[in-house]
Design an enzyme around this catalytic site. Structure first.
Site, PDB file in Angstrom:
ATOM      1  N   LYS A  60     -11.949   2.148  12.978  1.00 59.24           N
ATOM      2  CA  LYS A  60     -10.558   2.752  13.886  1.00 59.24           C
ATOM      3  C   LYS A  60     -10.373   2.802  15.659  1.00 59.24           C
ATOM      4  CE  LYS A  60      -7.504   2.576  10.143  1.00 59.24           C
ATOM      5  NZ  LYS A  60      -6.555   1.689  10.184  1.00 59.24           N
ATOM      6  N   ASP A  69      -3.703 -13.529   3.572  1.00 55.82           N
ATOM      7  CA  ASP A  69      -4.583 -12.526   3.769  1.00 55.82           C
ATOM      8  C   ASP A  69      -4.752 -12.675   5.421  1.00 55.82           C
ATOM      9  OD1 ASP A  69      -7.631 -12.314   4.135  1.00 55.82           O
ATOM     10  OD2 ASP A  69      -8.261 -13.114   3.014  1.00 55.82           O
ATOM     11  N   LEU A 111       0.757   3.295   2.156  1.00 56.53           N
ATOM     12  CA  LEU A 111       1.960   3.670   3.489  1.00 56.53           C
ATOM     13  C   LEU A 111       3.262   2.293   3.430  1.00 56.53           C
ATOM     14  CD1 LEU A 111      -0.520   5.183   5.535  1.00 56.53           C
ATOM     15  CD2 LEU A 111       2.046   5.573   6.056  1.00 56.53           C
ATOM     16  N   ASP A 147       1.244  -8.475   1.236  1.00 51.07           N
ATOM     17  CA  ASP A 147      -0.247  -8.605   0.794  1.00 51.07           C
ATOM     18  C   ASP A 147      -0.754  -9.396   0.163  1.00 51.07           C
ATOM     19  OD1 ASP A 147      -1.973  -6.888   0.004  1.00 51.07           O
ATOM     20  OD2 ASP A 147      -0.262  -4.923   0.696  1.00 51.07           O
ATOM     21  N   TYR A 159     -15.769   3.140   8.269  1.00 45.12           N
ATOM     22  CA  TYR A 159     -13.460   3.309   8.332  1.00 45.12           C
ATOM     23  C   TYR A 159     -13.293   3.452   9.516  1.00 45.12           C
ATOM     24  CZ  TYR A 159      -9.133   4.925   7.545  1.00 45.12           C
ATOM     25  OH  TYR A 159      -7.916   5.229   7.799  1.00 45.12           O
ATOM     26  N   GLY A 186       1.133  -1.085   0.071  1.00 45.05           N
ATOM     27  CA  GLY A 186       0.497   0.376   0.320  1.00 45.05           C
ATOM     28  C   GLY A 186       0.717   1.156  -0.174  1.00 45.05           C
TER      29      GLY A 186
END
Ligand code: NAD
Ligand code: SER
Length: 326
Positions: free
Chosen positions: A146, A52, A16, A37, A142, A14
């Site tokens: 978090k 996964d 980051l 990943d 999302y 990704g």
């Protein structure tokens, strides 16, 4: 005898992960950083495992195979993409986190990193200089995942002594990849359009100020937090972190100093509703006090570097059209 630090990065392909993995390899050595990943990364130099993270057996298998001592768990579905299928987003974001926490606890891992986000905040918080302990009522799935994740991180610390550390990242700006799925993505895309002399269509209103951070700052913050003595970590949910803050109009003004003819159209979509409920500026005094956080990049320096790096990349692409641009 001291244990060798061996790190598993989950979500390494990704925005980051691809940069953090390189920084960790530089610090701990290529053989001590395992990137992972859902799919292999083209041309990756080092050890890569397909994982996964919703599959706990697979996470356990890789942790045992390499005697992993730390996990950086970056995999998640981000804010804008997350709204397209809220239940899948909840499932992926929470299941992967629980799997990481459980495997880490059972294997006595030394440390775990879990990124949170400015998306945990909502209308119940003061959106200017938002304090670390502001009321959390996120409006996206999302943000809910978090906020819940932060509390689970603290739970594992308090109940099992697992050393989980976390930062609420602002929108991340980097030249290494083109992000997708986030509400702050415009602030990367805009630089790509500018250097290609293309018009930019902005999905946020011109005056929507959001907290942002340059990739070098965010990687440094993450490693500094992870290296701080455990006794200095007073926040076990997640630390607010500030880089800089700006609106689309402000970044356009900065870009026009270099590209005076740069054209922008504003066409706000559903992401405007998300952004309107997020903080404009962040109070990160806890991070500054506990582990000495200090950002280095402001809008001017970010603009300069983004433009310089993207110009180099696009120039390379023109010279060698078969080369991968990013
Ligand atoms: P990204 O979407 O670019 O990368 C996430 C990676 O996770 C992808 O490569 C994806 O393939 C992988 N992934 C997804 N589901 C997976 C699964 N089940 N198993 C293994 N891998 C899986 O995201 P990013 O921008 O690099 O963000 C990394 C983390 O930082 C996320 O947790 C995100 O919430 C957080 N964060 C990012 C930002 C930002 O601006 N980029 C801001 C705040 C927080
Ligand atoms: N940059 C992220 C997003 O927009 C914030 O977590 O989703």
């Amino acid at each position: 005898m001291e244990k060798t630090t061996t790190i598993l990065v989950i979500g390494a392909n990704g925005q980051l992960g691809s940069v953090l993995t390189e920084a960790l390899k530089g610090k701990y050595g290529v053989r001590h950083v395992i990137a992972s990943d859902l799919r292999a990364q083209d041309g990756y130099e080092g050890i890569f495992e397909i994982i996964d993270a919703t599959d706990i057996d697979r996470v356990q298998e890789v942790v045992a195979k390499y005697n992993i001592t730390q996990i950086y768990h970056l995999a998640a579905i981000l804010s804008a993409k997350g709204e397209k299928d809220p239940l899948v987003t909840w499932d992926v974001n929470m299941k992967t986190l629980f799997n990481v926490l459980e495997v880490s606890r059972k294997n006595n891992l030394d440390k775990v990193f879990f990124p949170s986000s400015i998306a945990v905040f909502g209308e119940g918080a003061s959106l200017v200089n938002t304090p670390n302990n502001a009321y959390l009522n996120p409006a996206t799935v999302y943000g809910i995942s978090k906020a819940a994740g932060e509390n689970w991180a603290q739970y594992y610390f308090l109940k099992y002594g697992l050393d989980v550390r976390s930062i609420r990242y602002p929108g991340v700006i980097g030249y290494q990849s083109i992000p997708s799925g986030g509400t702050t993505d415009y602030a990367v895309d805009i630089f790509h359009k500018a250097v290609q002399n293309q018009e930019f269509e902005c999905f946020l209103q011109e005056d929507t100020t959001l907290p942002m951070i340059f990739i070098d700052d965010v990687i440094r913050a993450t490693i500094e937090l992870m290296e701080a003595p455990a006794t200095d970590i007073s926040i076990r949910t997640s630390y607010n972190l500030s880089g800089t803050s700006f609106s689309p109009a402000e970044v356009v003004e900065e870009i026009r100093k270099l590209y005076p003819d740069f054209k922008v159209r504003y066409n706000p979509d559903f992401r405007q509703d998300i952004a309107s409920k997020w903080p404009k500026t962040i109070d990160d005094s806890n991070a500054c006090k506990d582990w000495g956080w200090k950002p280095k990049f402001d809008l001017q320096s970010i603009t300069k570097i983004m433009i310089q790096k993207l110009k180099e990349k696009y120039k390379k692409e023109i010279k060698n059209p078969n080369a991968l641009m990013l």
